[in-house]
Scaffold this motif. Structure first.
Motif, PDB file in Angstrom:
ATOM      1  N   TYR A   1      -2.819  12.235   3.123  1.00 29.15           N
ATOM      2  CA  TYR A   1      -2.361  11.504   1.937  1.00 29.15           C
ATOM      3  C   TYR A   1      -3.526  11.435   0.960  1.00 29.15           C
ATOM      4  O   TYR A   1      -4.560  10.870   1.262  1.00 29.15           O
ATOM      5  CB  TYR A   1      -1.900  10.100   2.312  1.00 29.15           C
ATOM      6  CG  TYR A   1      -0.659  10.123   3.164  1.00 29.15           C
ATOM      7  CD1 TYR A   1      -0.760  10.070   4.549  1.00 29.15           C
ATOM      8  CD2 TYR A   1       0.591  10.210   2.594  1.00 29.15           C
ATOM      9  CE1 TYR A   1       0.368  10.103   5.343  1.00 29.15           C
ATOM     10  CE2 TYR A   1       1.731  10.242   3.383  1.00 29.15           C
ATOM     11  CZ  TYR A   1       1.614  10.190   4.759  1.00 29.15           C
ATOM     12  OH  TYR A   1       2.736  10.221   5.532  1.00 29.15           O
TER      13      TYR A   1
ATOM     14  N   ASN B   1       4.953   3.694   2.415  1.00 32.53           N
ATOM     15  CA  ASN B   1       4.551   2.389   1.911  1.00 32.53           C
ATOM     16  C   ASN B   1       4.487   1.380   3.045  1.00 32.53           C
ATOM     17  O   ASN B   1       5.230   1.459   4.016  1.00 32.53           O
ATOM     18  CB  ASN B   1       5.463   1.904   0.783  1.00 32.53           C
ATOM     19  CG  ASN B   1       6.820   1.483   1.269  1.00 32.53           C
ATOM     20  OD1 ASN B   1       7.498   2.234   1.948  1.00 32.53           O
ATOM     21  ND2 ASN B   1       7.220   0.277   0.920  1.00 32.53           N
TER      22      ASN B   1
ATOM     23  N   LEU C   1       0.873  -1.174   0.000  1.00 32.72           N
ATOM     24  CA  LEU C   1       0.000   0.000   0.000  1.00 32.72           C
ATOM     25  C   LEU C   1       0.908   1.221   0.000  1.00 32.72           C
ATOM     26  O   LEU C   1       1.757   1.363   0.879  1.00 32.72           O
ATOM     27  CB  LEU C   1      -0.900   0.008   1.232  1.00 32.72           C
ATOM     28  CG  LEU C   1      -1.727   1.278   1.452  1.00 32.72           C
ATOM     29  CD1 LEU C   1      -2.758   1.443   0.343  1.00 32.72           C
ATOM     30  CD2 LEU C   1      -2.391   1.257   2.814  1.00 32.72           C
TER      31      LEU C   1
ATOM     32  N   LYS D   1      -3.631   7.013  -3.013  1.00 35.69           N
ATOM     33  CA  LYS D   1      -3.264   5.723  -2.426  1.00 35.69           C
ATOM     34  C   LYS D   1      -3.326   4.696  -3.543  1.00 35.69           C
ATOM     35  O   LYS D   1      -4.160   4.784  -4.437  1.00 35.69           O
ATOM     36  CB  LYS D   1      -4.204   5.342  -1.289  1.00 35.69           C
ATOM     37  CG  LYS D   1      -4.078   6.282  -0.108  1.00 35.69           C
ATOM     38  CD  LYS D   1      -4.925   5.883   1.046  1.00 35.69           C
ATOM     39  CE  LYS D   1      -4.770   6.927   2.154  1.00 35.69           C
ATOM     40  NZ  LYS D   1      -5.525   6.596   3.333  1.00 35.69           N
ATOM     41  N   THR D   2      -2.448   3.744  -3.459  1.00 38.58           N
ATOM     42  CA  THR D   2      -2.439   2.693  -4.465  1.00 38.58           C
ATOM     43  C   THR D   2      -1.995   1.383  -3.838  1.00 38.58           C
ATOM     44  O   THR D   2      -1.171   1.373  -2.923  1.00 38.58           O
ATOM     45  CB  THR D   2      -1.528   3.071  -5.664  1.00 38.58           C
ATOM     46  OG1 THR D   2      -1.597   2.046  -6.640  1.00 38.58           O
ATOM     47  CG2 THR D   2      -0.094   3.273  -5.256  1.00 38.58           C
TER      48      THR D   2
ATOM     49  N   SER E   1      -8.139   9.810  -1.965  1.00 38.59           N
ATOM     50  CA  SER E   1      -8.801   9.847  -0.664  1.00 38.59           C
ATOM     51  C   SER E   1      -8.567  11.209  -0.039  1.00 38.59           C
ATOM     52  O   SER E   1      -7.674  11.953  -0.442  1.00 38.59           O
ATOM     53  CB  SER E   1      -8.280   8.737   0.249  1.00 38.59           C
ATOM     54  OG  SER E   1      -6.927   8.974   0.592  1.00 38.59           O
TER      55      SER E   1
ATOM     56  N   GLU F   1       1.057   5.473  -0.051  1.00 38.94           N
ATOM     57  CA  GLU F   1       0.318   6.699   0.193  1.00 38.94           C
ATOM     58  C   GLU F   1       1.237   7.863  -0.176  1.00 38.94           C
ATOM     59  O   GLU F   1       2.397   7.883   0.222  1.00 38.94           O
ATOM     60  CB  GLU F   1      -0.080   6.795   1.660  1.00 38.94           C
ATOM     61  CG  GLU F   1      -0.988   5.649   2.087  1.00 38.94           C
ATOM     62  CD  GLU F   1      -1.233   5.628   3.575  1.00 38.94           C
ATOM     63  OE1 GLU F   1      -2.379   5.907   3.970  1.00 38.94           O
ATOM     64  OE2 GLU F   1      -0.279   5.348   4.322  1.00 38.94           O
TER      65      GLU F   1
END
Length: 174
Positions: free
Chosen positions: A114, A148, A77, A117-118, A110, A79
């Motif tokens: 942050y 991350n 994840l 996000k991915t 979002s 950010e």
């Protein structure tokens, strides 16, 4: 991916099809026809089932994606925090880069500190480090921090068919 919301009036058959396909995406229309009959009391031909699936796909009711088994990749994840000084001039190039990157599985916006996000997939930790390095090198004027988190022990990786029950409830309320 379309920016428009699908315009679809759900029938009980559609909800049952979505539920069963989320349980087993490999079901053929003939097999699905049998399940609809035995589990839901819905008597339709496999041609009708196939046509319903095609029309829902074409309308964008659901998306199909090939998602590799989680044993092959490390999921992470990411950010993104931004440098506001250079954001206005350079955000689009950075966003398009992340969106189009081969490692990106799921990319979203979002609110909060942050904004991007991915969820990304990598073969190893070295590849993650290299990606972060390259991103800072190419887009460091826009991105002031990438946070991350490695995703360990994926415990559920599927759509739960019960989620589609809400579509039926909404349909019955109308």
């Amino acid at each position: 991916m379309s920016d428009e919301s699908p315009d679809w009036e759900f029938k009980d058959r559609d909800i049952a099809i979505l539920s069963e396909l989320s349980n087993d995406p490999q079901l053929s229309s003939r097999e699905l026809t049998q399940v609809l009959e035995s589990e839901y009391g819905i008597d339709v031909s496999h041609v009708t089932v196939s046509e319903s699936i095609r029309r829902m796909r074409d309308e964008g009711v659901f998306r199909e994606a090939i998602i590799p088994n989680e044993e092959y990749y490390i999921f992470a994840l990411f950010e993104f925090k931004f440098n506001p000084e250079h954001f206005a001039d350079n955000w689009r190039d950075a966003m398009e880069h992340v969106k189009a990157d081969k490692h990106t599985l799921f990319f979203f916006l979002s609110d909060g500190e942050y904004q991007w996000k991915t969820v990304m997939m990598f073969r190893d930790r070295q590849e993650i480090s290299q990606w972060i390095h390259d991103c800072y090198r190419d887009y460091g004027e826009v991105i002031s921090n990438i946070r991350n988190s490695a995703v360990h022990n994926v415990l559920k990786f599927q759509t739960d068919p019960r989620i589609f029950e809400e579509l039926g409830e909404e349909h019955n309320e109308r």
